[in-house]
Design a protein around this motif. Sequence first.
Motif, short mmCIF file in Angstrom:
data_model
loop_
_atom_site.label_atom_id
_atom_site.label_comp_id
_atom_site.label_asym_id
_atom_site.label_seq_id
_atom_site.Cartn_x
_atom_site.Cartn_y
_atom_site.Cartn_z
N LEU A 61 6.81 12.25 4.01
CA LEU A 61 6.28 11.04 3.61
C LEU A 61 5.39 10.40 5.16
N GLN A 62 6.15 10.63 6.07
CA GLN A 62 5.42 10.35 7.44
C GLN A 62 4.15 11.22 7.68
N VAL A 63 4.17 12.53 7.30
CA VAL A 63 3.13 13.34 7.69
C VAL A 63 1.86 12.77 6.59
N ILE A 64 2.07 12.49 5.41
CA ILE A 64 1.12 12.07 4.68
C ILE A 64 0.78 10.57 4.85
N GLU A 65 1.72 9.94 5.45
CA GLU A 65 1.10 8.25 5.89
C GLU A 65 0.23 8.66 6.91
N ASN A 66 0.39 9.59 7.91
CA ASN A 66 -0.42 9.74 9.06
C ASN A 66 -1.93 10.21 8.57
N GLU A 67 -1.79 10.93 7.43
CA GLU A 67 -3.05 11.38 6.86
C GLU A 67 -3.98 9.98 6.50
N VAL A 68 -3.14 9.16 5.76
CA VAL A 68 -3.78 8.03 5.18
C VAL A 68 -4.15 7.18 6.39
N LYS A 69 -3.53 6.91 7.42
CA LYS A 69 -3.99 6.36 8.51
C LYS A 69 -5.34 6.81 9.09
N ILE A 70 -5.30 7.99 9.05
CA ILE A 70 -6.77 8.64 9.59
C ILE A 70 -7.69 8.58 8.60
N GLY A 71 -7.47 8.06 7.28
CA GLY A 71 -8.57 8.18 6.20
C GLY A 71 -8.72 9.25 5.53
N LYS A 72 -7.84 10.38 5.62
CA LYS A 72 -8.17 11.63 4.88
C LYS A 72 -7.62 11.41 3.58
N LEU A 73 -6.53 10.48 3.32
CA LEU A 73 -5.96 10.21 1.93
C LEU A 73 -6.09 8.73 1.53
N ASP A 74 -5.88 8.46 0.17
CA ASP A 74 -5.93 7.14 -0.53
C ASP A 74 -4.90 6.27 0.09
N GLU A 75 -4.88 5.12 0.68
CA GLU A 75 -3.83 4.34 0.97
C GLU A 75 -3.25 3.62 -0.18
N GLN A 76 -3.99 3.30 -1.25
CA GLN A 76 -3.37 2.56 -2.49
C GLN A 76 -2.64 3.68 -3.08
N MET A 77 -3.25 4.73 -3.28
CA MET A 77 -2.51 5.91 -4.24
C MET A 77 -1.19 6.10 -3.38
N PHE A 78 -1.08 6.31 -2.08
CA PHE A 78 0.09 6.64 -1.38
C PHE A 78 0.96 5.41 -1.69
N ARG A 79 0.64 4.30 -1.43
CA ARG A 79 1.64 3.15 -1.48
C ARG A 79 2.21 3.44 -2.95
#
Length: 68
Positions: free
Chosen positions: A37-55
Amino acid sequence: TDQIPVQSRIMAIADIYDALTAGDRPYRSGVPTETALQVIENEVKIGKLDEQMFRVFVESESYKLREN
């Protein structure tokens, strides 16, 4: 990311989570849920993955479905 269908955005997160945590890979062991989850969150923070979908993924605890 608005041009990418919502289904694809959520599947990207689920697929990355699965790849990170899978214990059946011959080339490496899976990582713990928290690390994934931390790895994915890092990808969200740099804009590579959708923040809303991660949430949604985290808040719904969808990642726990595989544990049962």
